[in-house]
Structures are given as structure tokens and as C-alpha cells.
Design a protein around this motif. Structure first.
Motif, PDB file in Angstrom:
ATOM      1  N   ALA A  92       0.826  -1.219   0.000  1.00  0.00           N
ATOM      2  CA  ALA A  92       0.000   0.000   0.000  1.00  0.00           C
ATOM      3  C   ALA A  92       0.856   1.263   0.000  1.00  0.00           C
ATOM      4  O   ALA A  92       0.480   2.268  -0.603  1.00  0.00           O
ATOM      5  CB  ALA A  92      -0.933  -0.018   1.208  1.00  0.00           C
ATOM      6  N   SER A  93       1.993   1.200   0.655  1.00  0.00           N
ATOM      7  CA  SER A  93       2.854   2.386   0.729  1.00  0.00           C
ATOM      8  C   SER A  93       3.773   2.529  -0.477  1.00  0.00           C
ATOM      9  O   SER A  93       4.428   3.554  -0.643  1.00  0.00           O
ATOM     10  CB  SER A  93       3.711   2.319   1.997  1.00  0.00           C
ATOM     11  OG  SER A  93       4.717   1.335   1.869  1.00  0.00           O
ATOM     12  N   GLY A  94       3.853   1.460  -1.295  1.00  0.00           N
ATOM     13  CA  GLY A  94       4.741   1.484  -2.457  1.00  0.00           C
ATOM     14  C   GLY A  94       6.134   0.947  -2.158  1.00  0.00           C
ATOM     15  O   GLY A  94       6.957   0.779  -3.056  1.00  0.00           O
ATOM     16  N   GLU A  95       6.411   0.671  -0.884  1.00  0.00           N
ATOM     17  CA  GLU A  95       7.742   0.184  -0.505  1.00  0.00           C
ATOM     18  C   GLU A  95       8.013  -1.232  -1.006  1.00  0.00           C
ATOM     19  O   GLU A  95       9.168  -1.582  -1.272  1.00  0.00           O
ATOM     20  CB  GLU A  95       7.900   0.221   1.015  1.00  0.00           C
ATOM     21  CG  GLU A  95       7.936   1.615   1.598  1.00  0.00           C
ATOM     22  CD  GLU A  95       8.030   1.587   3.118  1.00  0.00           C
ATOM     23  OE1 GLU A  95       9.089   1.183   3.627  1.00  0.00           O
ATOM     24  OE2 GLU A  95       7.038   1.955   3.772  1.00  0.00           O
ATOM     25  N   LEU A  96       6.981  -2.033  -1.126  1.00  0.00           N
ATOM     26  CA  LEU A  96       7.177  -3.411  -1.584  1.00  0.00           C
ATOM     27  C   LEU A  96       7.776  -3.436  -2.979  1.00  0.00           C
ATOM     28  O   LEU A  96       8.733  -4.156  -3.238  1.00  0.00           O
ATOM     29  CB  LEU A  96       5.858  -4.187  -1.553  1.00  0.00           C
ATOM     30  CG  LEU A  96       5.960  -5.656  -1.977  1.00  0.00           C
ATOM     31  CD1 LEU A  96       6.851  -6.441  -1.018  1.00  0.00           C
ATOM     32  CD2 LEU A  96       4.580  -6.292  -2.058  1.00  0.00           C
ATOM     33  N   LYS A  97       7.228  -2.658  -3.880  1.00  0.00           N
ATOM     34  CA  LYS A  97       7.721  -2.601  -5.258  1.00  0.00           C
ATOM     35  C   LYS A  97       9.187  -2.169  -5.275  1.00  0.00           C
ATOM     36  O   LYS A  97      10.004  -2.726  -6.020  1.00  0.00           O
ATOM     37  CB  LYS A  97       6.849  -1.643  -6.071  1.00  0.00           C
ATOM     38  CG  LYS A  97       7.298  -1.430  -7.493  1.00  0.00           C
ATOM     39  CD  LYS A  97       7.025  -2.616  -8.368  1.00  0.00           C
ATOM     40  CE  LYS A  97       7.299  -2.255  -9.834  1.00  0.00           C
ATOM     41  NZ  LYS A  97       7.682  -3.423 -10.611  1.00  0.00           N
ATOM     42  N   THR A  98       9.541  -1.200  -4.454  1.00  0.00           N
ATOM     43  CA  THR A  98      10.922  -0.727  -4.380  1.00  0.00           C
ATOM     44  C   THR A  98      11.844  -1.847  -3.902  1.00  0.00           C
ATOM     45  O   THR A  98      12.910  -2.080  -4.492  1.00  0.00           O
ATOM     46  CB  THR A  98      11.017   0.481  -3.424  1.00  0.00           C
ATOM     47  OG1 THR A  98      10.158   1.511  -3.911  1.00  0.00           O
ATOM     48  CG2 THR A  98      12.439   1.008  -3.343  1.00  0.00           C
ATOM     49  N   LEU A  99      11.424  -2.557  -2.844  1.00  0.00           N
ATOM     50  CA  LEU A  99      12.234  -3.667  -2.330  1.00  0.00           C
ATOM     51  C   LEU A  99      12.378  -4.775  -3.367  1.00  0.00           C
ATOM     52  O   LEU A  99      13.468  -5.326  -3.556  1.00  0.00           O
ATOM     53  CB  LEU A  99      11.593  -4.243  -1.062  1.00  0.00           C
ATOM     54  CG  LEU A  99      11.635  -3.393   0.193  1.00  0.00           C
ATOM     55  CD1 LEU A  99      10.764  -4.013   1.283  1.00  0.00           C
ATOM     56  CD2 LEU A  99      13.076  -3.252   0.685  1.00  0.00           C
TER      57      LEU A  99
END
Length: 110
Positions: A92-99
Motif C-alpha cells: 500500500a505504501s509502495g515500498e514493496l515494489k521498491t524492495l
């Protein structure tokens, strides 16, 4: 022949993104696994998985290695990220895609 702990550590080291889940991505066997798969698929990054229902020795041993008692368990770049609630929050925060992108890109470049 390696023991089960060696097998798990090898899986985590070998795959930049690996999900230990109940069932398979096409047919998760619990709502939490389905939620984690949905987040990973939304990110559009390929991932490996282990169906712990078909691998009872991994299901039994992994919590003592990861220090995480429940499933699913997501590992990115060799590190435990957590279960479906954490994966959902990161998504939801977009951090998963970055990781995920960093893990996959790092693996491809390295």
C-alpha cells in the motif's frame, strides 16, 4: 545430502524473492497466502514460492530459522520481510515494489 535447514537456507539465498505459503500462487490454500500473492503479483516482479503444505519438514523447520511463527513468510534479498499484513502494508505504501525491484535488479546485475 543436506539437511532441511541447509535446504531452506539455500532456497532463501538462491531466490531474490521467495514466498513460503500454503498452496500455490494459482490456488492459495489460505486467505493470508492469497493476500501476499496478490500483493506480489500486483508488483509485477517474478517470485519463487514453496508450498509448505506439500513440504511438511520445511513447514516445521522454517519458523525456527526465521523466528517468525506463522505463514506466509516473504523473503526478499535473503531477509525476512514478514507475513501478509506486513506485505500488504508495504504494498500500500509502495515500498514493496521498491524492495522487489532492488532485489531482482541486484540479482540480475550481480
Amino acid at each position: 545430502m543436506s539437511n532441511i535447514e541447509d535446504t531452506i537456507r539455500d532456497q532463501i539465498a538462491k531466490h531474490p524473492v521467495i514466498l513460503y505459503m500454503k498452496g500455490v500462487p494459482e490456488m492459495p490454500q489460505c486467505g493470508f497466502s492469497a493476500k501476499a500473492v496478490s500483493c506480489l503479483q500486483a508488483a509485477g516482479v517474478p517470485f519463487a514460492y514453496v508450498n509448505i503444505l506439500a513440504a511438511p519438514s520445511i513447514r516445521e523447520k522454517l519458523p525456527s530459522i526465521s523466528q517468525w511463527p506463522t505463514f506466509p513468510q516473504l523473503f526478499i534479498g535473503g531477509e525476512l520481510i514478514g507475513g501478509s499484513d506486513i506485505v500488504s502494508e508495504l504494498s500500500a505504501s509502495g515500498e514493496l515494489k521498491t524492495l522487489l525491484d532492488a532485489a531482482v535488479t541486484g540479482r540480475a546485475a550481480g
